[in-house]
Design a protein around this motif. Structure first.
Motif, PDB file in Angstrom:
ATOM      1  N   GLN A   1       8.014   1.094   9.604  1.00  0.00           N
ATOM      2  CA  GLN A   1       8.928   1.014   8.461  1.00  0.00           C
ATOM      3  C   GLN A   1       8.992  -0.414   7.929  1.00  0.00           C
ATOM      4  N   GLN A   2       9.039  -1.410   8.818  1.00  0.00           N
ATOM      5  CA  GLN A   2       9.039  -2.813   8.381  1.00  0.00           C
ATOM      6  C   GLN A   2       7.772  -3.123   7.578  1.00  0.00           C
ATOM      7  N   VAL A   3       6.636  -2.672   8.080  1.00  0.00           N
ATOM      8  CA  VAL A   3       5.362  -2.934   7.406  1.00  0.00           C
ATOM      9  C   VAL A   3       5.330  -2.241   6.046  1.00  0.00           C
ATOM     10  N   LEU A   4       5.740  -0.987   6.000  1.00  0.00           N
ATOM     11  CA  LEU A   4       5.715  -0.243   4.741  1.00  0.00           C
ATOM     12  C   LEU A   4       6.700  -0.824   3.730  1.00  0.00           C
ATOM     13  N   GLN A   5       7.830  -1.323   4.198  1.00  0.00           N
ATOM     14  CA  GLN A   5       8.776  -1.987   3.287  1.00  0.00           C
ATOM     15  C   GLN A   5       8.167  -3.265   2.722  1.00  0.00           C
ATOM     16  N   ALA A   6       7.424  -4.001   3.549  1.00  0.00           N
ATOM     17  CA  ALA A   6       6.734  -5.200   3.059  1.00  0.00           C
ATOM     18  C   ALA A   6       5.699  -4.821   2.005  1.00  0.00           C
ATOM     19  N   LEU A   7       4.972  -3.730   2.228  1.00  0.00           N
ATOM     20  CA  LEU A   7       3.968  -3.279   1.262  1.00  0.00           C
ATOM     21  C   LEU A   7       4.604  -2.916  -0.081  1.00  0.00           C
ATOM     22  N   GLN A   8       5.794  -2.372  -0.034  1.00  0.00           N
ATOM     23  CA  GLN A   8       6.471  -1.980  -1.267  1.00  0.00           C
ATOM     24  C   GLN A   8       6.839  -3.180  -2.137  1.00  0.00           C
ATOM     25  N   GLN A   9       6.810  -4.374  -1.566  1.00  0.00           N
ATOM     26  CA  GLN A   9       7.128  -5.583  -2.323  1.00  0.00           C
ATOM     27  C   GLN A   9       5.908  -6.131  -3.071  1.00  0.00           C
ATOM     28  N   LEU A  10       4.726  -5.574  -2.795  1.00  0.00           N
ATOM     29  CA  LEU A  10       3.505  -6.083  -3.421  1.00  0.00           C
ATOM     30  C   LEU A  10       3.445  -5.675  -4.884  1.00  0.00           C
ATOM     31  N   PRO A  11       3.337  -6.642  -5.774  1.00  0.00           N
ATOM     32  CA  PRO A  11       3.278  -6.310  -7.207  1.00  0.00           C
ATOM     33  C   PRO A  11       1.973  -5.610  -7.577  1.00  0.00           C
ATOM     34  N   TYR A  12       2.069  -4.764  -8.548  1.00  0.00           N
ATOM     35  CA  TYR A  12       0.914  -4.077  -9.126  1.00  0.00           C
ATOM     36  C   TYR A  12      -0.134  -5.118  -9.514  1.00  0.00           C
ATOM     37  N   GLY A  13      -1.382  -4.874  -9.124  1.00  0.00           N
ATOM     38  CA  GLY A  13      -2.473  -5.771  -9.513  1.00  0.00           C
ATOM     39  C   GLY A  13      -2.661  -6.986  -8.630  1.00  0.00           C
TER      40      GLY A  13
ATOM     41  N   THR B   1      -3.163  -8.608  -4.573  1.00  0.00           N
ATOM     42  CA  THR B   1      -3.576  -8.277  -3.215  1.00  0.00           C
ATOM     43  C   THR B   1      -2.914  -9.238  -2.235  1.00  0.00           C
ATOM     44  N   VAL B   2      -2.939  -8.854  -0.977  1.00  0.00           N
ATOM     45  CA  VAL B   2      -2.361  -9.639   0.100  1.00  0.00           C
ATOM     46  C   VAL B   2      -3.224  -9.404   1.341  1.00  0.00           C
ATOM     47  N   THR B   3      -3.240 -10.358   2.251  1.00  0.00           N
ATOM     48  CA  THR B   3      -4.013 -10.191   3.484  1.00  0.00           C
ATOM     49  C   THR B   3      -3.125  -9.590   4.581  1.00  0.00           C
ATOM     50  N   TYR B   4      -3.782  -9.110   5.636  1.00  0.00           N
ATOM     51  CA  TYR B   4      -3.032  -8.581   6.777  1.00  0.00           C
ATOM     52  C   TYR B   4      -2.147  -9.681   7.367  1.00  0.00           C
ATOM     53  N   GLN B   5      -2.675 -10.894   7.448  1.00  0.00           N
ATOM     54  CA  GLN B   5      -1.895 -11.994   8.008  1.00  0.00           C
ATOM     55  C   GLN B   5      -0.674 -12.310   7.145  1.00  0.00           C
ATOM     56  N   GLN B   6      -0.821 -12.212   5.847  1.00  0.00           N
ATOM     57  CA  GLN B   6       0.331 -12.439   4.971  1.00  0.00           C
ATOM     58  C   GLN B   6       1.400 -11.375   5.186  1.00  0.00           C
ATOM     59  N   ILE B   7       0.974 -10.141   5.435  1.00  0.00           N
ATOM     60  CA  ILE B   7       1.939  -9.079   5.758  1.00  0.00           C
ATOM     61  C   ILE B   7       2.667  -9.432   7.056  1.00  0.00           C
ATOM     62  N   CYS B   8       1.930  -9.931   8.045  1.00  0.00           N
ATOM     63  CA  CYS B   8       2.558 -10.342   9.305  1.00  0.00           C
ATOM     64  C   CYS B   8       3.651 -11.363   9.049  1.00  0.00           C
ATOM     65  N   HIS B   9       3.389 -12.319   8.175  1.00  0.00           N
ATOM     66  CA  HIS B   9       4.376 -13.354   7.866  1.00  0.00           C
ATOM     67  C   HIS B   9       5.553 -12.809   7.052  1.00  0.00           C
ATOM     68  N   LEU B  10       5.339 -11.715   6.340  1.00  0.00           N
ATOM     69  CA  LEU B  10       6.446 -11.107   5.605  1.00  0.00           C
ATOM     70  C   LEU B  10       7.427 -10.406   6.543  1.00  0.00           C
ATOM     71  N   ILE B  11       6.941  -9.953   7.699  1.00  0.00           N
ATOM     72  CA  ILE B  11       7.835  -9.205   8.592  1.00  0.00           C
ATOM     73  C   ILE B  11       8.402 -10.049   9.727  1.00  0.00           C
ATOM     74  N   THR B  12       7.894 -11.290   9.896  1.00  0.00           N
ATOM     75  CA  THR B  12       8.478 -12.181  10.906  1.00  0.00           C
ATOM     76  C   THR B  12       8.310 -13.638  10.491  1.00  0.00           C
ATOM     77  N   ASP B  13       9.314 -14.426  10.835  1.00  0.00           N
ATOM     78  CA  ASP B  13       9.256 -15.872  10.602  1.00  0.00           C
ATOM     79  C   ASP B  13       8.660 -16.596  11.806  1.00  0.00           C
ATOM     80  N   ASP B  14       8.494 -15.884  12.900  1.00  0.00           N
ATOM     81  CA  ASP B  14       7.969 -16.461  14.137  1.00  0.00           C
ATOM     82  C   ASP B  14       6.443 -16.597  14.021  1.00  0.00           C
ATOM     83  N   GLU B  15       5.964 -17.819  13.896  1.00  0.00           N
ATOM     84  CA  GLU B  15       4.537 -18.087  13.690  1.00  0.00           C
ATOM     85  C   GLU B  15       3.673 -17.488  14.802  1.00  0.00           C
ATOM     86  N   GLN B  16       4.080 -17.643  16.050  1.00  0.00           N
ATOM     87  CA  GLN B  16       3.290 -17.116  17.176  1.00  0.00           C
ATOM     88  C   GLN B  16       3.250 -15.587  17.140  1.00  0.00           C
ATOM     89  N   ARG B  17       4.380 -14.979  16.868  1.00  0.00           N
ATOM     90  CA  ARG B  17       4.431 -13.509  16.793  1.00  0.00           C
ATOM     91  C   ARG B  17       3.564 -13.010  15.635  1.00  0.00           C
TER      92      ARG B  17
END
Length: 169
Positions: free
Chosen positions: A83-95, A97-113
């Motif tokens: 659900q966290q991941v899908l909510q992050a995806l819903q924030q992506l504007p039309y047109g 792109t984003v990387t998997y790593q950028q999605i990781c940073h959208l769902i946590t502020d913890d750099e190591q995590r």
């Protein structure tokens, strides 16, 4: 009770699922994870109001418009992490792109995590029950290249091309 409709799109048939009140999912014919956690053989074919709205959303999308997902009553049957991941995806504007790593940073502020989440994020994205609606096709590799898509890379390329998004072939 669950209800379904099959709709022809420019990229092939999609099956849409509803419980009459909420939109439960959308899958391309023959895609990975078809039906997700639902047994589509138990669903009844019916053109509910929710499914009519979903079909209109897809019609608008394939006409080059950027319909808002908020117009649909989506019900997620996923884990809290998915659900966290899908909510992050819903924030992506039309047109865009984003990387998997950028999605990781959208769902946590913890750099190591965030560094350790890429595989789990990829799995959550791959199991997305709302193809196109929750735009997992907008997630690309770290170099901008097309990577996995449950609906197939040809469809992913077509969706990104429709949105005039930047990506590497």
């Amino acid at each position: 009770m669950e209800y379904f409709q099959v709709m022809q799109t420019p990229l092939g048939k999609v099956t849409l699922l509803s419980d009459g009140q909420s939109f439960l999912g959308c899958w391309f014919e023959n895609q990975k994870h078809f039906g997700g956690k639902y047994d589509l053989t138990k669903a009844e074919e019916s053109d509910t109001l929710v499914l009519q709205k979903a079909k209109q959303w897809l019609t608008d999308y394939f006409a080059g418009k950027a319909p808002e997902i908020a117009t649909l009553p989506i019900k997620l049957k996923v884990t809290s992490f998915q659900q966290q991941v899908l909510q992050a995806l819903q924030q992506l504007p039309y047109g865009h792109t984003v990387t998997y790593q950028q999605i990781c940073h959208l769902i946590t502020d913890d750099e190591q995590r965030a560094k350790n989440l890429s595989r789990a994020v990829g799995h959550a994205i791959g199991a997305n029950p709302f193809m196109i609606f929750i735009p997992c096709h907008r997630v690309v590799g770290s170099d901008g290249s097309l990577t996995g898509y449950a609906g197939g890379l040809a469809r992913k390329k077509a969706l990104l091309t429709l949105e005039e998004a930047d990506f590497q072939e």
